[in-house]
Enzyme design. Sequence first.
Site, mmCIF file in Angstrom:
data_model
loop_
_atom_site.group_PDB
_atom_site.id
_atom_site.type_symbol
_atom_site.label_atom_id
_atom_site.label_comp_id
_atom_site.label_asym_id
_atom_site.label_seq_id
_atom_site.Cartn_x
_atom_site.Cartn_y
_atom_site.Cartn_z
ATOM 1 C CG LEU A 9 -2.096 0.937 1.294
ATOM 2 C CD1 LEU A 9 -3.015 0.701 0.108
ATOM 3 C CD2 LEU A 9 -2.856 0.742 2.595
ATOM 4 C CG ASP A 10 1.172 3.889 -3.468
ATOM 5 O OD1 ASP A 10 1.979 2.969 -3.658
ATOM 6 O OD2 ASP A 10 0.562 4.456 -4.388
ATOM 7 N N PRO A 11 2.765 4.685 0.611
ATOM 8 C CG PRO A 11 5.049 5.167 0.749
ATOM 9 C CD PRO A 11 3.993 4.695 -0.213
#
Length: 316
Positions: free
Chosen positions: A37-39
């Site tokens: 999951l993207d930061p």
Amino acid sequence: MNGFLNILKPPGMTSAAVVAVVKRLTGEKRVGHAGTLDPEAAGVLPVMIGRAARLFDYLVDKEKAYVAEAAFGYATDTQDATGTVIEAGTDYPTFDEVRQAARQLEGDIWQRPSMYSAIKQGGVPMYERARRGETVEVPLRQVHVESITLHEETPNHGVLMTVRCGRGTYIRSICDDLGKLTGCPAHMRFLLRSQSGVFTLDTAMTIEEAEQHRLAGTLAENLLPLDWPIQHIARVDVPAYLSKQVVNGVKLPVKRVTSARETAEGQPVRVYLNDQFWGIAAREEDMLVWKCQTPPDAPVAVCEPEAKEGCDEHSP
């Protein structure tokens, strides 16, 4: 500890950082996440602990759902609010115009993610190469978008929506495409992953809640069991008199396992002994061959072959 934690990742934290926290909380070295999951995104992040990591290949992560906000007015090099503005415009679309554009992005579509995506080229994530100043050419890729449901307009020319899609779909790119289709540059302002396979917000816990369970000594009992996310795989129950073969990880004769007799060649099955999950096997001709074993934590009574005459479960 062996099982899954469904962590509700906060924005601003990498998936790798979540894994590091779970390692500290559990004291377990074998920890990994299923689905990056993207930061800057928040949402469900399945974390595998201990023997759960062996089941990674059998998890269903094709079905994903996201709640996102597309903001119109400018586009960025990262396709989200953290990037540098590369195009601006004030010809803001109406809600109906955005809905019509969204319909064009449903089904099997071709997508070009941002050069700041986690897609790897030569084993190196593109965002690392982009941040080093390298010129990155991102190839088109085909993804599946099941549906895009628009909910409401938000302040500052935004639209809130739910996107249901397959793996590999970049929601940032969908927001960017909505801008292109409506004639007004757009980017993603907010993203929440609400579903990753069978992992949903209903079963998620925050890192703070996981910490509280650790302090109370209740973290282990709040893990999702090993077989919880693989219920889509057929189940077979092995008779007790084959317990020694199960414990030793040897092949099991299909004819001795009633529920496996109709199993197709090569089909993976969940194997249970005395109602305890032992792992994944697949039929190869007339035998069940282990693909991965996840022995239960509790000790198992073994029915010795020499004692078979006194075993009620034994049948010739």
